[in-house]
Design an enzyme around this catalytic site. Structure first.
Site, PDB file in Angstrom:
ATOM      1  N   HIS A   1     -20.717  10.453 -18.651  1.00  0.00           N
ATOM      2  CA  HIS A   1     -21.502   9.244 -18.970  1.00  0.00           C
ATOM      3  C   HIS A   1     -22.369   9.422 -20.222  1.00  0.00           C
ATOM      4  CE1 HIS A   1     -20.300   7.333 -15.287  1.00  0.00           C
ATOM      5  NE2 HIS A   1     -20.950   8.164 -14.503  1.00  0.00           N
TER       6      HIS A   1
ATOM      7  N   HIS B   1     -16.707   6.687 -11.110  1.00  0.00           N
ATOM      8  CA  HIS B   1     -17.439   5.902 -12.106  1.00  0.00           C
ATOM      9  C   HIS B   1     -16.685   5.898 -13.430  1.00  0.00           C
ATOM     10  CE1 HIS B   1     -20.530   7.500  -9.228  1.00  0.00           C
ATOM     11  NE2 HIS B   1     -20.742   6.193  -9.155  1.00  0.00           N
TER      12      HIS B   1
ATOM     13  N   ASP C   1     -12.946  10.330 -11.805  1.00  0.00           N
ATOM     14  CA  ASP C   1     -14.269  10.137 -11.189  1.00  0.00           C
ATOM     15  C   ASP C   1     -14.401   8.656 -10.801  1.00  0.00           C
ATOM     16  OD1 ASP C   1     -17.293  11.585 -11.347  1.00  0.00           O
ATOM     17  OD2 ASP C   1     -17.321   9.395 -11.473  1.00  0.00           O
TER      18      ASP C   1
ATOM     19  N   ASP D   1     -16.225  11.732  -6.264  1.00  0.00           N
ATOM     20  CA  ASP D   1     -16.984  10.640  -5.661  1.00  0.00           C
ATOM     21  C   ASP D   1     -16.107   9.444  -5.292  1.00  0.00           C
ATOM     22  OD1 ASP D   1     -16.685  10.392  -8.373  1.00  0.00           O
ATOM     23  OD2 ASP D   1     -18.817  10.279  -8.832  1.00  0.00           O
TER      24      ASP D   1
HETATM   25 ZN   LIG Z   1     -19.151   9.723 -10.748  1.00  0.00          ZN
END
Ligand SMILES: [Zn+2]
Length: 374
Positions: A139, A178, A176, A264
């Site tokens: 990120h 996200h 992931d 996740d």
């Molecule tokens: Zn994540």
């Protein structure tokens, strides 16, 4: 050929402080450990020691990334700011990225762990590698930290082997839960790095990771987002791999495949709303390994990202690393039959619509050199 493994106890000393999940413990939120705490990572390494898997791997020592290496992506202002905060009491590197005194040095060791693993893979010292680093990276933006990530580990690893080892095309497959926004932004104009992100639709960052975001200028067509609906399970992920990742990478013919690896999307994760068990992570890894062997002499680098169920994550990571290493410990994951037995693993139409739209983007991918030759 062997599998390389990077880890360091110092990674576990990165201190994210107290929070309610990730919301500061103020007002009515009783203080608890920040959700990005060391436990899930430490337990991966512990499980690998208990099962003996770690003995089958080539240990790669991390080093600290240099300022010059970090400047390949991050701005000088951001590095200076991190360094000053780290020398004082720490703070927030941007949005939702708390760190304590000394956190910048740990972030440099995390990025440097990925650089060391990338070097080992590209130099042929190992066939593939798993960098169990912390803090995570996918990120982080050029000028700010975001979502627990201080430095963009995978981006820095890619830029490093491109700058020092003549690596040309790199494919990124981020599973992931996200969106891999930092990696997307780093290479958004770049036709030599194909970025693919499989993530939960509009989870984090907000309004990021849309199907329509396909790259810019010369990089148009080299960014593919697969924003899967919440609740996606085994078949949605494996179908996305088969219909999007396999054709895109086969057409792109990368010199190296990099996988920002977050657990996740696991069914017990407190931040994600997906259904995966270790079996699906193992299957995705098997396909990525086969692709790497077919396309780029096996060169495959996993960089650890998220995953917040401290008890479940180690079994998912263990399955991935076991698959990478062709190791046959085959320990039983007690959580796999529980998750596999739940509903929701078949492919639903509202998931398939997303995957098929992304598949049409994947069908357009060509190596940039071929496009310019036409
Ligand atoms: Zn994540």
């Amino acid at each position: 050929m062997t599998t390389g493994f990077v880890c360091h106890e110092r990674y576990m000393w990165h201190d994210t402080g107290s929070a309610g999940l990730f919301v500061p413990s103020t007002g009515y939120i009783q203080p608890a450990s920040h959700v990005e705490h060391p436990e899930s990572k430490r337990r991966i390494r512990n499980l690998m020691e208990v099962t003996g898997l770690i003995e089958r791997l080539e240990i790669i020592q991390p080093r600290s990334a240099t300022r010059e290496e970090v400047l390949r992506y991050h701005t000088a202002d951001y590095i200076d700011r991190l360094e000053a905060m780290s020398e004082a009491d720490g703070g927030d590197a941007g949005i939702g990225t708390p760190f304590a005194h000394g956190g910048f040095e740990i972030a440099l060791l995390s990025a440097g762990g990925v650089l060391a693993a990338a070097e080992a893979v590209v130099d042929g010292k190992v066939e593939n590698a798993y960098a169990l680093v912390r803090p995570p990276g996918h990120h982080a933006e050029a000028d700010m930290g975001k979502g627990f990530c201080l430095l963009a580990n995978a981006v820095l690893g890619i830029r490093h082997v491109q700058a020092t080892r003549g690596v040309g095309r790199v494919a990124v497959v981020d599973y992931d839960v996200h969106h891999g926004n930092g990696t997307e932004h780093a290479f958004y104009d770049d036709p030599n790095v194909l970025t693919i992100s499989l993530h939960q639709d509009n989870c984090f960052p907000p309004d990021s990771g849309a199907l329509e975001d396909t790259g810019r200028a010369a990089g148009k067509g080299y960014n593919i987002n697969v924003p899967l609906p919440p609740g996606s399970g085994r078949d949605a992920y494996l179908t996305a791999i088969e219909r999007v990742v396999v054709p895109a990478l086969t057409a792109f013919r990368p010199d190296l495949i990099v996988v920002p690896s977050g657990f996740d999307a696991g069914g017990f994760d407190p931040l994600g709303r997906m259904m995966l068990s270790s079996d699906t992570y193992r299957s995705m890894t098997a396909t990525l390994k086969r692709l790497a062997r077919e396309l780029c002499e096996g060169r495959l680098l996993f960089t650890h990202e998220g995953g917040y169920s401290a008890v479940h994550v180690p079994f998912c990571a263990h399955a991935v690393i076991e698959e990478l290493a062709d190791a046959e410990t085959r320990i039983e994951d007690p959580f796999a039959p529980i998750l596999n037995g739940m509903g929701g693993h078949q492919l639903y139409q509202h998931q398939e619509v997303v995957i098929d739209t992304a598949a049409r983007l994947a069908a357009e991918v060509r190596p940039a050199s071929e496009l310019s030759a036409v």
